[in-house]
Write an enzyme that holds these catalytic residues in place. Structure first.
Site, PDB file in Angstrom:
ATOM      1  N   SER A  15     -26.068 -21.548 100.196  1.00  0.00           N
ATOM      2  CA  SER A  15     -24.832 -22.306 100.470  1.00  0.00           C
ATOM      3  C   SER A  15     -23.476 -21.834  99.954  1.00  0.00           C
ATOM      4  O   SER A  15     -22.518 -21.626 100.686  1.00  0.00           O
ATOM      5  CB  SER A  15     -24.904 -23.836  99.976  1.00  0.00           C
ATOM      6  N   GLY A  16     -23.712 -21.346  98.633  1.00  0.00           N
ATOM      7  CA  GLY A  16     -22.293 -20.569  97.857  1.00  0.00           C
ATOM      8  C   GLY A  16     -21.992 -19.363  98.696  1.00  0.00           C
ATOM      9  O   GLY A  16     -20.969 -19.226  98.921  1.00  0.00           O
ATOM     10  N   CYS A  43     -31.158 -25.113  99.555  1.00  0.00           N
ATOM     11  CA  CYS A  43     -30.821 -26.273  99.876  1.00  0.00           C
ATOM     12  C   CYS A  43     -31.334 -26.645 101.375  1.00  0.00           C
ATOM     13  O   CYS A  43     -32.003 -27.771 101.640  1.00  0.00           O
ATOM     14  CB  CYS A  43     -29.156 -26.501  99.883  1.00  0.00           C
ATOM     15  N   CYS A  48     -32.612 -29.595  99.368  1.00  0.00           N
ATOM     16  CA  CYS A  48     -31.935 -30.914  99.710  1.00  0.00           C
ATOM     17  C   CYS A  48     -32.414 -31.361 100.959  1.00  0.00           C
ATOM     18  O   CYS A  48     -32.670 -32.517 101.486  1.00  0.00           O
ATOM     19  CB  CYS A  48     -30.435 -30.723  99.842  1.00  0.00           C
ATOM     20  N   LYS A  51     -36.161 -32.144 101.827  1.00  0.00           N
ATOM     21  CA  LYS A  51     -36.447 -33.190 101.019  1.00  0.00           C
ATOM     22  C   LYS A  51     -35.960 -34.468 101.622  1.00  0.00           C
ATOM     23  O   LYS A  51     -36.778 -35.536 101.603  1.00  0.00           O
ATOM     24  CB  LYS A  51     -35.783 -32.913  99.717  1.00  0.00           C
ATOM     25  N   TYR A  99     -26.130 -21.086 109.862  1.00  0.00           N
ATOM     26  CA  TYR A  99     -25.539 -20.425 108.616  1.00  0.00           C
ATOM     27  C   TYR A  99     -25.293 -18.837 109.082  1.00  0.00           C
ATOM     28  O   TYR A  99     -24.395 -18.471 108.937  1.00  0.00           O
ATOM     29  CB  TYR A  99     -26.689 -20.347 107.770  1.00  0.00           C
ATOM     30  N   ALA A 115     -31.070  -6.807  97.960  1.00  0.00           N
ATOM     31  CA  ALA A 115     -29.982  -5.788  97.389  1.00  0.00           C
ATOM     32  C   ALA A 115     -29.964  -5.872  95.858  1.00  0.00           C
ATOM     33  O   ALA A 115     -30.088  -6.823  95.448  1.00  0.00           O
ATOM     34  CB  ALA A 115     -28.436  -6.312  98.078  1.00  0.00           C
ATOM     35  N   TYR A 180     -34.790 -34.814  88.711  1.00  0.00           N
ATOM     36  CA  TYR A 180     -34.598 -35.121  90.139  1.00  0.00           C
ATOM     37  C   TYR A 180     -35.692 -34.806  91.177  1.00  0.00           C
ATOM     38  O   TYR A 180     -36.127 -35.671  91.898  1.00  0.00           O
ATOM     39  CB  TYR A 180     -33.357 -34.125  90.825  1.00  0.00           C
ATOM     40  N   GLU A 184     -38.166 -37.465  92.858  1.00  0.00           N
ATOM     41  CA  GLU A 184     -38.050 -37.499  94.259  1.00  0.00           C
ATOM     42  C   GLU A 184     -39.327 -37.316  95.187  1.00  0.00           C
ATOM     43  O   GLU A 184     -39.591 -38.162  95.846  1.00  0.00           O
ATOM     44  CB  GLU A 184     -36.943 -36.619  94.844  1.00  0.00           C
ATOM     45  N   ARG A 201     -42.348 -35.897  79.567  1.00  0.00           N
ATOM     46  CA  ARG A 201     -42.494 -35.800  78.156  1.00  0.00           C
ATOM     47  C   ARG A 201     -41.452 -36.683  77.592  1.00  0.00           C
ATOM     48  O   ARG A 201     -41.897 -36.892  76.206  1.00  0.00           O
ATOM     49  CB  ARG A 201     -42.010 -34.286  77.834  1.00  0.00           C
ATOM     50  N   ASP A 306     -26.126 -21.743  91.528  1.00  0.00           N
ATOM     51  CA  ASP A 306     -27.038 -22.020  90.506  1.00  0.00           C
ATOM     52  C   ASP A 306     -27.618 -20.751  89.605  1.00  0.00           C
ATOM     53  O   ASP A 306     -27.943 -20.844  88.336  1.00  0.00           O
ATOM     54  CB  ASP A 306     -28.722 -22.237  91.281  1.00  0.00           C
ATOM     55  N   THR A 314     -25.539 -28.403  95.657  1.00  0.00           N
ATOM     56  CA  THR A 314     -25.203 -27.554  96.732  1.00  0.00           C
ATOM     57  C   THR A 314     -23.515 -27.596  96.600  1.00  0.00           C
ATOM     58  O   THR A 314     -22.915 -26.634  96.890  1.00  0.00           O
ATOM     59  CB  THR A 314     -25.685 -28.019  97.757  1.00  0.00           C
ATOM     60  N   ALA A 344     -26.758 -38.075  93.505  1.00  0.00           N
ATOM     61  CA  ALA A 344     -27.755 -38.928  94.089  1.00  0.00           C
ATOM     62  C   ALA A 344     -29.200 -38.587  93.733  1.00  0.00           C
ATOM     63  O   ALA A 344     -29.414 -37.282  93.690  1.00  0.00           O
ATOM     64  CB  ALA A 344     -27.561 -39.485  95.381  1.00  0.00           C
ATOM     65  N   HIS A 439     -17.642 -58.288 103.230  1.00  0.00           N
ATOM     66  CA  HIS A 439     -19.022 -59.215 103.209  1.00  0.00           C
ATOM     67  C   HIS A 439     -19.387 -59.450 104.825  1.00  0.00           C
ATOM     68  O   HIS A 439     -18.659 -59.161 105.680  1.00  0.00           O
ATOM     69  CB  HIS A 439     -18.073 -60.611 103.016  1.00  0.00           C
ATOM     70  N   GLU A 444     -19.973 -54.915  98.064  1.00  0.00           N
ATOM     71  CA  GLU A 444     -18.834 -55.848  97.656  1.00  0.00           C
ATOM     72  C   GLU A 444     -19.070 -56.196  96.296  1.00  0.00           C
ATOM     73  O   GLU A 444     -18.004 -56.448  95.485  1.00  0.00           O
ATOM     74  CB  GLU A 444     -19.030 -56.896  98.673  1.00  0.00           C
TER      75      GLU A 444
END
Ligand code: NDP
Length: 463
Positions: A15-16, A43, A48, A51, A99, A115, A180, A184, A201, A306, A314, A344, A439, A444
């Site tokens: 991603s980066g 990702c 991500c 997942k 991408y 590389a 995480y 998950e 642990r 990372d 990400t 999250a 509502h 709310e």
């Protein structure tokens, strides 16, 4: 003639790296990017995106069960693991293509190769057996699962890399870790019908989150049937003649399972990258050390994502990429802002959080107020599901500023994204109170908690 072959050479097509290449190429810079595996990085390929698809897949049994309360009769449902794996593969291949297209469309050149740095301006392209030169170099090689070399029998274990593509869905799995990924995947496998045990642990799962959410999620996971063993680690793993695994825990308990998955954090990918040859400094776990602008100790070499082990998320890598381009190519030094990042955990129920936990706030502020609500979300009532939703605001008493917001329950991640704007803007509890409730929603509750549930004064809880 230009002094170097490229203005920018990027190592790593996650991603980066992809974002930096695309934006720099869009500015008219001569850009190349090398990726040895698949474009999209962790990702898209094994993080991500797959997942979240597996989370969706694993939620269906609860939807089927809940449907009865709404009058539906659902025939016996069957699940086919291979269909899910194949459909996931199709989707990540599609994203991978996007991408690559984005880089090429902006005018960047792609090398499908490992590389390696030869010196501060020279890069060796392995598949082509030749070197190229670049004015600026960006390292965005990401990370990999901690292999836990010290664990006897670790060769029998899997990590999140393999978990997505197992040839068969296991009947039982033990997952080590309480972060995480462990949490998950425990929910994913359990939802898909796998007998699941989590071994952590510490005293409570998800050490970096607010304690109310940690306890609430722990309870909900156990209620669903996930076994959680705390204060224990794997001592060794051995393969049985029938192919299953025996696992001995540090508390003396012996577990049997089809798979043992390790989710014990991730390590930066800095091996065999030639960073020593270029003189780039690394830290304790091999992470590339950078300044506030993502620049390494070598003036023309930068690192993001990372591989720098700052915040392994990400959107953070993408943000760092944008800041890098501003700094290196637009004469506008911009340092990435790592404060107040919404995050999250796609557990079931989900966690969405932004800002400080209650404990963190207590260590920073003398007086804090806690607004907390725990209730059954509306959709659970007819469904006959006991699971509670938790919402919590942490407020600095002296300024009224909301410094932490924590949600456990359906769509908590979506809420955390929006709460992130309020907290980033420094809004106060009064601002929340002035906001009209919408509502009937679960969210709310966030603007209708008028009285503190309790306060903390100099570390002491006051009702
Ligand atoms: P985490 O850092 O979240 O968790 C690692 C877990 O492993 C912790 O519970 C840690 O314990 C435990 N651990 C570490 N070393 C050992 C050891 N030697 N023995 C026993 N336990 C150990 O890492 P993950 O691997 O779960 O995920 C990596 C990163 O990827 C995350 O930090 C996150 O930034 C990112 N990620 C984000 C997701 C999202 O946004 N939803 C999803 C998945 C990953 P302790 O807490 O005690 O240190």
């Amino acid at each position: 003639m230009a002094k170097y072959d490229y203005d920018l050479f990027v190592i790593g097509g996650g991603s980066g790296g992809v974002r930096a290449s695309r934006v720099a190429a869009g500015l008219g810079k001569r850009v190349a990017i090398a990726e040895e595996y698949r474009f999209g990085g962790t990702c898209v390929i094994r993080g991500c995106v797959p997942k979240k698809l597996y989370v969706y897949a694993s939620q269906f049994p609860e939807h089927f069960a809940d449907a009865a309360g709404y009058g539906w009769t659902v025939p016996d449902a069957k699940f086919d693991w291979r269909t899910l794996v194949a459909n996931k593969e199709r989707e990540i291949t599609r994203l991978e293509g996007i991408y690559r297209k984005n880089v090429e469309g902006a005018g960047g050149e792609i090398f499908h190769s490992r590389a390696r740095l030869v010196d501060a301006h020279t890069i060796f392209i392995e598949t082509e057996g030749r070197t190229v030169t670049a004015d600026q170099i960006l390292i965005a090689t990401g990370g990999r699962p901690n292999p836990h070399e010290a664990l006897p029998g670790r060769e029998h274990c899997i990590s999140s890399n393999e978990a997505f593509d197992l040839p068969e869905l296991p009947k039982s799995i033990v997952i080590a870790g309480g972060g995480y990924i462990a949490v998950e995947f425990a929910n994913i496998f359990h939802g898909l019908g796998v007998e699941t045990t989590l071994v952590y642990r510490g005293l409570e799962i998800l050490s970096r989150f607010d304690m109310d959410l940690r306890r609430g999620l722990h309870e909900a996971m156990e209620q669903k049937g996930i076994r959680i063993i705390l204060q224990a680690v794997g001592e060794w793993v051995a393969k049985r003649p029938d192919g299953g695994l025996d696992i001995l825990l540090s508390n003396g308990e012996r577990l049997g399972a089809d798979q043992f998955m390790l989710a014990l954090g991730r390590l930066p990918n800095t091996e065999n990258l030639g960073i020593e040859a270029a003189g780039v400094e690394t830290g304790k776990i091999g992470e590339i050390l950078v300044d506030a602008y993502s620049r390494t100790n070598v003036e023309n070499i930068w690192a993001i994502g990372d591989v720098t082990n700052r915040v392994q998320l990400t959107p953070v890598a993408i943000h760092e990429a944008m800041c890098f381009v501003e700094t290196a190519f637009k004469n506008n030094p911009t340092n990435p802002d790592h404060e107040c990042i919404p995050t999250a955990v796609f557990s079931q129920p989900e966690i969405g959080t932004v800002g400080l936990s209650e404990d963190e706030a207590c260590s920073r502020f003398e007086q804090i107020d806690i607004y907390r609500a725990a209730f059954r979300p509306m959709r659970n009532i007819l469904a006959g599901r006991d699971e509670k939703m938790i919402m919590k605001l942490v407020v600095d008493h002296s300024t009224g500023q909301v410094v932490g917001a924590h949600v456990l329950g359906p769509d908590a991640g979506e809420m955390a994204q929006l709460l992130g704007i309020s907290l980033k803007a420094g809004l106060t509890k009064d601002d929340f109170d002035r906001t009209m409730a919408l509502h009937p929603t679960a969210a709310e509750e966030l603007v209708t908690m008028y009285k503190p549930s309790y306060s903390v004064r100099n570390g002491k809880r006051v009702e």
